[in-house]
Scaffold this active site. Structure first.
Site, PDB file in Angstrom:
ATOM      1  N   GLY A  63       0.777  -1.230   0.000  1.00 52.67           N
ATOM      2  CA  GLY A  63       0.000   0.000   0.000  1.00 52.67           C
ATOM      3  C   GLY A  63       0.807   1.277   0.000  1.00 52.67           C
ATOM      4  N   LYS A  64       2.109   1.199  -0.309  1.00 52.41           N
ATOM      5  CA  LYS A  64       2.927   2.408  -0.251  1.00 52.41           C
ATOM      6  C   LYS A  64       2.540   3.406  -1.336  1.00 52.41           C
ATOM      7  CE  LYS A  64       6.851   0.184  -2.638  1.00 52.41           C
ATOM      8  NZ  LYS A  64       6.242  -1.165  -2.706  1.00 52.41           N
ATOM      9  N   THR A  65       2.178   2.923  -2.540  1.00 49.61           N
ATOM     10  CA  THR A  65       1.756   3.847  -3.591  1.00 49.61           C
ATOM     11  C   THR A  65       0.439   4.523  -3.218  1.00 49.61           C
ATOM     12  OG1 THR A  65       2.867   2.560  -5.320  1.00 49.61           O
ATOM     13  CG2 THR A  65       1.119   4.059  -6.015  1.00 49.61           C
TER      14      THR A  65
ATOM     15  N   GLU B  99       6.539   3.230 -12.278  1.00 46.26           N
ATOM     16  CA  GLU B  99       6.007   1.870 -12.269  1.00 46.26           C
ATOM     17  C   GLU B  99       4.664   1.781 -12.980  1.00 46.26           C
ATOM     18  OE1 GLU B  99       5.653  -1.746  -9.046  1.00 46.26           O
ATOM     19  OE2 GLU B  99       5.152   0.284  -8.395  1.00 46.26           O
TER      20      GLU B  99
ATOM     21  N   GLN C  70      11.549  -0.058  -2.155  1.00 47.43           N
ATOM     22  CA  GLN C  70      11.288  -1.465  -1.907  1.00 47.43           C
ATOM     23  C   GLN C  70      12.098  -1.951  -0.714  1.00 47.43           C
ATOM     24  OE1 GLN C  70       9.042  -3.205  -3.162  1.00 47.43           O
ATOM     25  NE2 GLN C  70       8.766  -2.942  -5.352  1.00 47.43           N
TER      26      GLN C  70
ATOM     27  N   ARG D 171      16.287  -1.846   0.437  1.00 44.76           N
ATOM     28  CA  ARG D 171      17.157  -2.263  -0.679  1.00 44.76           C
ATOM     29  C   ARG D 171      18.149  -1.152  -0.963  1.00 44.76           C
ATOM     30  NH1 ARG D 171      13.826  -4.881  -5.182  1.00 44.76           N
ATOM     31  NH2 ARG D 171      15.643  -4.303  -6.398  1.00 44.76           N
ATOM     32  N   GLU D 172      19.436  -1.510  -1.116  1.00 39.57           N
ATOM     33  CA  GLU D 172      20.521  -0.520  -1.238  1.00 39.57           C
ATOM     34  C   GLU D 172      20.400   0.487  -0.096  1.00 39.57           C
ATOM     35  OE1 GLU D 172      19.628  -2.342  -5.055  1.00 39.57           O
ATOM     36  OE2 GLU D 172      18.443  -0.727  -4.196  1.00 39.57           O
TER      37      GLU D 172
ATOM     38  N   LYS E  50      12.526   6.179  11.284  1.00 41.63           N
ATOM     39  CA  LYS E  50      13.525   7.236  11.465  1.00 41.63           C
ATOM     40  C   LYS E  50      12.825   8.576  11.386  1.00 41.63           C
ATOM     41  CE  LYS E  50      17.617   9.454   9.469  1.00 41.63           C
ATOM     42  NZ  LYS E  50      18.579   9.514   8.338  1.00 41.63           N
TER      43      LYS E  50
ATOM     44  N   ARG F 141      14.301  12.446  11.905  1.00 44.61           N
ATOM     45  CA  ARG F 141      15.455  13.266  12.277  1.00 44.61           C
ATOM     46  C   ARG F 141      15.095  14.345  13.293  1.00 44.61           C
ATOM     47  NH1 ARG F 141      20.006  13.377   9.188  1.00 44.61           N
ATOM     48  NH2 ARG F 141      18.877  12.799   7.294  1.00 44.61           N
TER      49      ARG F 141
END
Length: 426
Positions: A218-220, A243, A358, A376-377, A412, A414
């Site tokens: 559901g992020k989109t 996408e 992702q 990822r990365e 997170k 800041r």
């Protein structure tokens, strides 16, 4: 015997050699004058080659924390085997005598900078003309390159200067006063979700926000809902979808604003909700569905809109599908370049950049809260992001299309607290 000055600059290019000479003269007679201009003036801003070499030598003295005067400049140029090329000892003496004080060095440096920008503008125009004469097959890419040249010049004029803390204190006092007068208002841009805003107090301009989840969580939908709420607040929202195409994005927005099921919208089993469409038509939402969009193309398009109106938020769906125009050694370095540029863009345009990301396959599949390390990365994303939102589902299987509870967490933050939240996805 008079030592000749460097050859006069050709009249075709904008320049002011007299201002260059006065700047250098002021530096040679006042050892502290360089601190007034070193952040604003580069060696390449000098048109005369000799003047450029002298300024580079003075910068080298500054880096070594050595005193700057005519003698040390002469010794440094001698060490570089450039003393005769700049006009010799006589030219240094001539520079020292062309000004009485360093009082006007900032004004002269400003003139030198302006002439340099005009020359760069001419060079950009020549490079653009050369591209056009080659009759490229990809016209859009050629236009993007032309815009990048112009915008890079604008970046050169936006160097931040040191400010006394009293100015920041005044701004902070005004912000706190507004909060006291309107205690229920958020300090930043509302996401439209109270569970999220409770932790973030709204997203602040200049922040890079990352929404991370496994596919189909559901992020989109969350990002588009935030864009919709931003547009409702009468500010522009930019959606860069790598996408999905524009038709799918529009269907998602119609699903947000109306009561129509997404499946019926795609299959045509239901008539278009004209009321929802009319409402969307009046919102400042811009959609770009270019596949394989590069970070430089994104920055160019965003700047183009920002030159016309303020931007509330920029949505990027999603990070791992973006590319750079550079030849990076590996994908991790490429993503690092992308996140660094997105953060820079947020600060430059004073807006919020929301980038979707992702998670690795091991994250969230067990119905447990993902960690930052599962991005990822993840290294650069975790480092550059100001806020990271994680989403995940329970492991239990639900019927297709059934409403479900989506678990979330501010992993997170800041400038604030972290903690869990829940969203209802219909």
């Amino acid at each position: 015997m008079t030592v000749p000055s460097p050859s006069p600059a050709p009249p075709s290019a904008p320049h002011d050699v007299d201002s260059e000479r006065r700047v250098l003269g002021a530096l040679l007679i006042d050892r502290d004058a360089i601190y007034k201009i070193v952040d604003a003036l580069d060696p390449d801003d000098f048109f005369a080659p000799g003047n450029r070499r002298i300024y580079m030598a003075l910068n080298a003295l500054l880096e070594r924390q050595e005193q700057i005067d005519r003698l040390t400049a002469q010794l440094e140029l001698t060490r570089r085997d450039e003393l005769e090329q700049v006009g010799g000892v006589g030219y240094l003496a001539e520079l020292s005598s062309c000004v009485n004080t360093a009082m006007d060095i900032e004004r002269d440096a400003h003139i030198v900078k302006e002439k340099s920008l005009l020359r760069s503008l001419l060079n950009a125009a020549l490079e653009t003309s050369a591209d056009a004469y080659e009759e490229p097959t990809d016209i859009s890419l050629t236009l993007d390159r032309a815009e990048q040249r112009i915008f890079s010049l604008r970046d050169r004029t936006k160097r931040a200067q040191l400010r006394h803390i009293r100015h920041a204190l005044n701004e902070n006092y005004e912000r706190l006063t507004r909060r006291m007068e309107h205690p229920t208002e958020l300090s930043g841009l509302p996401s439209g979700f109270k569970e999220i805003d409770r932790f973030t107090e709204g997203f602040n301009p200049g922040e890079l926000v990352v929404i991370a989840a496994r596919p189909a969580v559901g992020k989109t939908s969350l990002a588009l809902a935030i864009a919709y709420n931003v547009a409702r607040a009468m500010t522009a929202a930019l959606v860069f979808s790598l996408e999905m195409d524009t038709k799918q994005i529009v269907a998602r927005f119609l699903g947000l604003t109306g009561q129509t099921n997404l499946l019926t919208l795609r299959t045509g089993a239901d008539i278009l909700n004209t009321e929802a469409a009319a409402h969307l038509r009046n919102l400042q939402i811009f959609v770009d569905d270019t596949p394989g969009l590069s970070i430089m193309e994104l920055r160019t398009k965003a700047r183009r809109v920002a030159s016309v109106q303020p931007i509330g938020a920029i949505i990027v769906d999603y990070l791992q599908l973006m590319r750079t125009d550079e030849h990076e050694e590996n994908r991790v370095q490429e993503v690092s370049t992308i996140t660094r540029n997105l953060k820079s863009l947020a600060r430059e345009l004073n807006t919020v950049v929301i980038a979707l990301s992702q998670l690795s396959r091991a994250a969230g599949d067990a119905g447990l809260e993902p960690r930052l390390s599962t991005l990822r990365e993840s290294g650069s994303i975790e480092q550059d992001a100001d806020v990271v939102l994680m989403l995940w589902n329970d492991k239990a299987e639900l019927p297709t299309g059934a409403p479900r509870l989506v678990h979330g967490a501010i992993a997170k933050n800041r400038n604030g607290p972290t903690g869990p939240f829940q969203l209802y996805f219909e």
